[in-house]
Design a protein around this motif. Structure first.
Motif, short mmCIF file in Angstrom:
data_model
loop_
_atom_site.label_atom_id
_atom_site.label_comp_id
_atom_site.label_asym_id
_atom_site.label_seq_id
_atom_site.Cartn_x
_atom_site.Cartn_y
_atom_site.Cartn_z
N VAL A 200 34.47 33.67 -42.65
CA VAL A 200 33.43 34.71 -42.61
C VAL A 200 33.99 35.94 -41.90
N ARG A 201 33.90 37.08 -42.55
CA ARG A 201 34.40 38.31 -41.96
C ARG A 201 33.56 38.69 -40.75
N LYS A 202 34.21 39.29 -39.78
CA LYS A 202 33.56 39.68 -38.52
C LYS A 202 32.30 40.50 -38.75
N GLU A 203 32.35 41.38 -39.74
CA GLU A 203 31.23 42.30 -39.99
C GLU A 203 29.95 41.58 -40.41
N LYS A 204 30.08 40.34 -40.90
CA LYS A 204 28.92 39.62 -41.39
C LYS A 204 28.28 38.71 -40.34
N VAL A 205 28.84 38.70 -39.13
CA VAL A 205 28.30 37.87 -38.05
C VAL A 205 27.53 38.76 -37.09
N GLN A 206 26.32 38.34 -36.74
CA GLN A 206 25.46 39.13 -35.84
C GLN A 206 25.19 38.36 -34.56
N ASN A 209 22.35 35.90 -34.31
CA ASN A 209 22.50 34.54 -34.81
C ASN A 209 22.47 33.54 -33.66
#
Length: 254
Positions: A200-206, A209
């Motif tokens: 999972v790319r860093k940009e898609k992790v919040q 979460n």
């Protein structure tokens, strides 16, 4: 030499050796260096198209056993008589040895020795800084959220944590990868939460979460700055790029 890599970490070893120009094909997940973007893609690392591999007439294939299921790639290479070596690094010293092993297989001894020395020197440089840390923060590494997977003692991220002057909160579990639950994480009260979700790319992790999980408040963080969203490609692949991740981690936690 015509070389094929069947997983990202092998591709990255070729680049660290300065030999990525030998590559004529890579797996679908190999995404670094950018110079490989135009190379033939041979399928995901667990489902390599061996017909394409054979068509490319490689002098050497860099196979791997770093992910369960890769055994079938090795079996197919053996059945077809395709020249190959198998890399399966589980530690930083393994990666250093694989630099030498790969270079030797390509008749590039000097490059292997130089790359291994550079790798060791960079690692030791951070370790020396880490040894001067008196209060070592505890880190919770999250590879996957549902179910939770985190690295245990037999994993390079425990080494990375220690080199950075920190402690992996699951360093007491004698496994490479630990499946656990959020309650277990909370009970260990980590000083930092390091999110590096595999694939999972860093940009898609919040950060939310994590902050929305029940009991998060019990960690007592003043704000969400203790939640670090990290590049999975710098922490989840057993390649020399772990050094980039280590150097970045040291700056973030100290």
């Amino acid at each position: 030499m015509r070389v094929i890599s069947l997983c990202p970490s092998n591709t990255e070893i070729m680049e660290y050796l300065g030999l990525s120009h030998f590559l004529v094909g890579v797996d679908d997940y190999s995404d670094w260096p950018t110079s490989i973007a135009s190379l033939p893609k041979l399928g995901p690392d667990l489902s390599i198209n061996m017909d394409l591999v054979e068509e490319l007439k490689p002098d050497l294939v860099l196979a791997s056993l770093s992910v369960p299921g890769m055994e079938k790639n090795v079996e197919a290479l053996v059945e077809r008589g395709i020249p190959h070596i198998i890399l399966n690094p589980q530690s930083m010293s393994d990666i250093e040895e694989d630099l030498i092993k790969t270079a030797k297989a390509l008749n590039q001894w000097e490059r292997g020795t130089a790359a291994a020395n550079d790798f060791r020197d960079r690692l030791n440089a951070v370790r020396q800084h880490g040894l001067r840390i008196t209060k070592r923060p505890s880190l919770y590494w999250e590879w996957w959220p549902k179910p939770i997977f985190t690295p245990g003692k037999i994993n390079w991220l425990t080494e990375i944590s220690e080199a950075a002057g920190a402690i992996n909160i699951f360093h007491d579990v004698e496994l490479a990868s630990v499946q656990t639950d959020w309650e277990d994480v909370l009970s260990r009260k980590p000083d930092f939460i390091c999110l590096a979700w595999v694939g999972v790319r860093k940009e898609k992790v919040q950060k939310n979460n994590v902050t929305k999980r029940p009991g998060y408040e019990s960690l007592g963080y003043k704000d969400d700055s203790k939640i670090l969203i990290l590049e999975e490609e710098l922490y989840c692949r057993p390649s020399p790029r772990l050094l980039d991740g280590l150097e970045r981690l040291f700056r973030l936690i100290h």
